[in-house]
Design a protein around this motif. Structure first.
Motif, PDB file in Angstrom:
ATOM      1  N   GLY A  94       0.785  -1.225   0.000  1.00  0.00           N
ATOM      2  CA  GLY A  94       0.000   0.000   0.000  1.00  0.00           C
ATOM      3  C   GLY A  94       0.819   1.278   0.000  1.00  0.00           C
ATOM      4  O   GLY A  94       0.393   2.296  -0.542  1.00  0.00           O
ATOM      5  N   LYS A  95       1.993   1.232   0.579  1.00  0.00           N
ATOM      6  CA  LYS A  95       2.832   2.437   0.627  1.00  0.00           C
ATOM      7  C   LYS A  95       3.889   2.446  -0.481  1.00  0.00           C
ATOM      8  O   LYS A  95       4.789   3.286  -0.469  1.00  0.00           O
ATOM      9  CB  LYS A  95       3.492   2.557   2.000  1.00  0.00           C
ATOM     10  N   ARG A  96       3.791   1.488  -1.381  1.00  0.00           N
ATOM     11  CA  ARG A  96       4.679   1.374  -2.550  1.00  0.00           C
ATOM     12  C   ARG A  96       6.159   1.217  -2.199  1.00  0.00           C
ATOM     13  O   ARG A  96       7.036   1.545  -2.997  1.00  0.00           O
ATOM     14  CB  ARG A  96       4.476   2.548  -3.506  1.00  0.00           C
ATOM     15  N   LYS A  97       6.430   0.711  -1.008  1.00  0.00           N
ATOM     16  CA  LYS A  97       7.825   0.503  -0.611  1.00  0.00           C
ATOM     17  C   LYS A  97       8.493  -0.575  -1.466  1.00  0.00           C
ATOM     18  O   LYS A  97       9.655  -0.440  -1.842  1.00  0.00           O
ATOM     19  CB  LYS A  97       7.907   0.125   0.872  1.00  0.00           C
ATOM     20  N   LEU A  98       7.745  -1.641  -1.763  1.00  0.00           N
ATOM     21  CA  LEU A  98       8.322  -2.722  -2.563  1.00  0.00           C
ATOM     22  C   LEU A  98       8.489  -2.295  -4.021  1.00  0.00           C
ATOM     23  O   LEU A  98       9.496  -2.607  -4.639  1.00  0.00           O
ATOM     24  CB  LEU A  98       7.464  -3.985  -2.460  1.00  0.00           C
ATOM     25  N   ARG A  99       7.519  -1.557  -4.539  1.00  0.00           N
ATOM     26  CA  ARG A  99       7.649  -1.027  -5.911  1.00  0.00           C
ATOM     27  C   ARG A  99       8.894  -0.153  -6.012  1.00  0.00           C
ATOM     28  O   ARG A  99       9.638  -0.216  -6.995  1.00  0.00           O
ATOM     29  CB  ARG A  99       6.428  -0.209  -6.307  1.00  0.00           C
ATOM     30  N   THR A 100       9.123   0.647  -5.001  1.00  0.00           N
ATOM     31  CA  THR A 100      10.301   1.521  -4.983  1.00  0.00           C
ATOM     32  C   THR A 100      11.572   0.692  -4.854  1.00  0.00           C
ATOM     33  O   THR A 100      12.554   0.932  -5.574  1.00  0.00           O
ATOM     34  CB  THR A 100      10.193   2.535  -3.823  1.00  0.00           C
ATOM     35  N   LEU A 101      11.577  -0.285  -3.954  1.00  0.00           N
ATOM     36  CA  LEU A 101      12.736  -1.147  -3.749  1.00  0.00           C
ATOM     37  C   LEU A 101      13.131  -1.857  -5.046  1.00  0.00           C
ATOM     38  O   LEU A 101      14.304  -1.929  -5.394  1.00  0.00           O
ATOM     39  CB  LEU A 101      12.430  -2.180  -2.654  1.00  0.00           C
ATOM     40  N   PHE A 102      12.134  -2.374  -5.765  1.00  0.00           N
ATOM     41  CA  PHE A 102      12.395  -3.088  -7.013  1.00  0.00           C
ATOM     42  C   PHE A 102      12.617  -2.136  -8.186  1.00  0.00           C
ATOM     43  O   PHE A 102      13.211  -2.518  -9.182  1.00  0.00           O
ATOM     44  CB  PHE A 102      11.230  -4.029  -7.338  1.00  0.00           C
ATOM     45  N   GLY A 103      12.105  -0.914  -8.081  1.00  0.00           N
ATOM     46  CA  GLY A 103      12.210   0.031  -9.181  1.00  0.00           C
ATOM     47  C   GLY A 103      11.163  -0.193 -10.258  1.00  0.00           C
ATOM     48  O   GLY A 103      11.416   0.033 -11.444  1.00  0.00           O
ATOM     49  N   VAL A 104       9.971  -0.627  -9.864  1.00  0.00           N
ATOM     50  CA  VAL A 104       8.894  -0.874 -10.824  1.00  0.00           C
ATOM     51  C   VAL A 104       8.392   0.471 -11.350  1.00  0.00           C
ATOM     52  O   VAL A 104       7.970   1.329 -10.573  1.00  0.00           O
ATOM     53  CB  VAL A 104       7.734  -1.651 -10.163  1.00  0.00           C
ATOM     54  N   PRO A 105       8.436   0.656 -12.662  1.00  0.00           N
ATOM     55  CA  PRO A 105       7.990   1.934 -13.231  1.00  0.00           C
ATOM     56  C   PRO A 105       6.465   2.051 -13.249  1.00  0.00           C
ATOM     57  O   PRO A 105       5.753   1.066 -13.077  1.00  0.00           O
ATOM     58  CB  PRO A 105       8.531   1.884 -14.662  1.00  0.00           C
ATOM     59  N   THR A 106       5.998   3.253 -13.461  1.00  0.00           N
ATOM     60  CA  THR A 106       4.567   3.474 -13.673  1.00  0.00           C
ATOM     61  C   THR A 106       4.341   3.656 -15.172  1.00  0.00           C
ATOM     62  O   THR A 106       5.274   3.949 -15.925  1.00  0.00           O
ATOM     63  CB  THR A 106       4.062   4.713 -12.914  1.00  0.00           C
ATOM     64  N   HIS A 107       3.099   3.481 -15.591  1.00  0.00           N
ATOM     65  CA  HIS A 107       2.731   3.641 -16.991  1.00  0.00           C
ATOM     66  C   HIS A 107       1.680   4.728 -17.116  1.00  0.00           C
ATOM     67  O   HIS A 107       1.077   5.140 -16.133  1.00  0.00           O
ATOM     68  CB  HIS A 107       2.194   2.316 -17.550  1.00  0.00           C
ATOM     69  N   PHE A 108       1.456   5.147 -18.330  1.00  0.00           N
ATOM     70  CA  PHE A 108       0.432   6.147 -18.631  1.00  0.00           C
ATOM     71  C   PHE A 108       0.603   7.403 -17.768  1.00  0.00           C
ATOM     72  O   PHE A 108      -0.259   7.753 -16.976  1.00  0.00           O
ATOM     73  CB  PHE A 108      -0.972   5.557 -18.497  1.00  0.00           C
ATOM     74  N   PHE A 109       1.781   8.007 -17.905  1.00  0.00           N
ATOM     75  CA  PHE A 109       2.086   9.281 -17.231  1.00  0.00           C
ATOM     76  C   PHE A 109       2.006   9.186 -15.712  1.00  0.00           C
ATOM     77  O   PHE A 109       1.575  10.117 -15.039  1.00  0.00           O
ATOM     78  CB  PHE A 109       1.160  10.394 -17.749  1.00  0.00           C
ATOM     79  N   GLY A 110       2.390   8.030 -15.185  1.00  0.00           N
ATOM     80  CA  GLY A 110       2.413   7.850 -13.738  1.00  0.00           C
ATOM     81  C   GLY A 110       1.073   7.524 -13.110  1.00  0.00           C
ATOM     82  O   GLY A 110       0.962   7.424 -11.894  1.00  0.00           O
ATOM     83  N   LEU A 111       0.053   7.310 -13.925  1.00  0.00           N
ATOM     84  CA  LEU A 111      -1.286   7.037 -13.389  1.00  0.00           C
ATOM     85  C   LEU A 111      -1.526   5.574 -13.064  1.00  0.00           C
ATOM     86  O   LEU A 111      -2.358   5.248 -12.217  1.00  0.00           O
ATOM     87  CB  LEU A 111      -2.355   7.509 -14.395  1.00  0.00           C
ATOM     88  N   LEU A 112      -0.811   4.682 -13.731  1.00  0.00           N
ATOM     89  CA  LEU A 112      -1.047   3.250 -13.560  1.00  0.00           C
ATOM     90  C   LEU A 112       0.220   2.563 -13.066  1.00  0.00           C
ATOM     91  O   LEU A 112       1.279   2.685 -13.701  1.00  0.00           O
ATOM     92  CB  LEU A 112      -1.482   2.641 -14.899  1.00  0.00           C
ATOM     93  N   PRO A 113       0.139   1.864 -11.938  1.00  0.00           N
ATOM     94  CA  PRO A 113       1.313   1.116 -11.466  1.00  0.00           C
ATOM     95  C   PRO A 113       1.757   0.105 -12.523  1.00  0.00           C
ATOM     96  O   PRO A 113       0.922  -0.490 -13.210  1.00  0.00           O
ATOM     97  CB  PRO A 113       0.805   0.402 -10.210  1.00  0.00           C
ATOM     98  N   GLY A 114       3.054  -0.084 -12.641  1.00  0.00           N
ATOM     99  CA  GLY A 114       3.600  -0.970 -13.658  1.00  0.00           C
ATOM    100  C   GLY A 114       3.321  -2.446 -13.420  1.00  0.00           C
ATOM    101  O   GLY A 114       2.930  -2.866 -12.334  1.00  0.00           O
ATOM    102  N   ARG A 115       3.531  -3.205 -14.494  1.00  0.00           N
ATOM    103  CA  ARG A 115       3.361  -4.662 -14.479  1.00  0.00           C
ATOM    104  C   ARG A 115       4.720  -5.252 -14.858  1.00  0.00           C
ATOM    105  O   ARG A 115       5.114  -5.213 -16.022  1.00  0.00           O
ATOM    106  CB  ARG A 115       2.282  -5.057 -15.490  1.00  0.00           C
ATOM    107  N   VAL A 116       5.439  -5.747 -13.869  1.00  0.00           N
ATOM    108  CA  VAL A 116       6.785  -6.276 -14.087  1.00  0.00           C
ATOM    109  C   VAL A 116       6.926  -7.598 -13.345  1.00  0.00           C
ATOM    110  O   VAL A 116       6.469  -7.736 -12.214  1.00  0.00           O
ATOM    111  CB  VAL A 116       7.870  -5.287 -13.588  1.00  0.00           C
ATOM    112  N   THR A 117       7.561  -8.566 -14.004  1.00  0.00           N
ATOM    113  CA  THR A 117       7.824  -9.869 -13.402  1.00  0.00           C
ATOM    114  C   THR A 117       9.334 -10.049 -13.254  1.00  0.00           C
ATOM    115  O   THR A 117      10.085  -9.831 -14.200  1.00  0.00           O
ATOM    116  CB  THR A 117       7.233 -11.008 -14.266  1.00  0.00           C
ATOM    117  N   TYR A 118       9.734 -10.439 -12.046  1.00  0.00           N
ATOM    118  CA  TYR A 118      11.138 -10.700 -11.722  1.00  0.00           C
ATOM    119  C   TYR A 118      11.309 -12.193 -11.471  1.00  0.00           C
ATOM    120  O   TYR A 118      10.542 -12.779 -10.708  1.00  0.00           O
ATOM    121  CB  TYR A 118      11.557  -9.940 -10.460  1.00  0.00           C
ATOM    122  N   ILE A 119      12.316 -12.786 -12.102  1.00  0.00           N
ATOM    123  CA  ILE A 119      12.647 -14.188 -11.857  1.00  0.00           C
ATOM    124  C   ILE A 119      13.952 -14.186 -11.066  1.00  0.00           C
ATOM    125  O   ILE A 119      14.947 -13.590 -11.474  1.00  0.00           O
ATOM    126  CB  ILE A 119      12.836 -14.985 -13.165  1.00  0.00           C
TER     127      ILE A 119
END
Length: 150
Positions: A94-119
């Motif tokens: 909820g606080k986007r800490k993991l998205r930040t840690l992984f560096g997951v980008p946003t899409h559509f001008f920052g409006l939509l959280p990204g969809r990224v898969t890490y193996i």
């Protein structure tokens, strides 16, 4: 910058859909498929989750664990998992800490959280980062990479 191929994944803690504590270090030693998705119960995210569900046994047979992460609450994840019979872990970010840690980008001008898969391999090294808004192709890519790790 975020995680890239060759990086060692940092340990992190989060809450699962059932409110249990999750710590990544407890899962190192097996291949991991960690996928970030925008939101529970949206068409693309439901398709992606159900595709991982349908192939989950294939990942398990290869010794891999699947973990989904979005900004939804634990309660939302629990309902989403129950509704679609998802057998794998969903983590709340909820606080986007993991998205930040992984560096997951946003899409559509920052409006939509990204969809990224890490193996991640057994040693905790990132072997693949797959970034695509197309939900249905992540599973095929992840399965191929995990199969090639054997």
């Amino acid at each position: 910058m975020g995680l890239k191929e060759g990086d060692i994944i940092p340990n992190f803690k989060a809450k699962t859909q059932s409110g249990e504590k999750f710590e990544l270090s407890n899962y190192i030693g097996k291949p991991l498929v960690i996928y970030f998705y925008p939101k529970d119960n949206t068409p693309g995210c439901t398709t992606q989750a159900c595709s991982f569900r349908d192939q989950y046994q294939d990942f398990q047979d290869l010794g891999a664990e699947v973990i989904g992460i979005s900004g939804d609450s634990e309660e939302s994840h629990e309902k989403f998992a129950q509704k679609h019979n998802l057998p794998f872990i969903l983590l709340s970010d909820g606080k986007r800490k993991l998205r930040t840690l992984f560096g997951v980008p946003t899409h559509f001008f920052g409006l939509l959280p990204g969809r990224v898969t890490y193996i991640i391999d057994k040693e905790g090294k990132v072997v693949s980062v797959f970034n695509s808004v197309k939900a249905n192709i992540h599973i095929e890519h992840a399965l191929k990479i995990v199969r090639n790790m054997k």
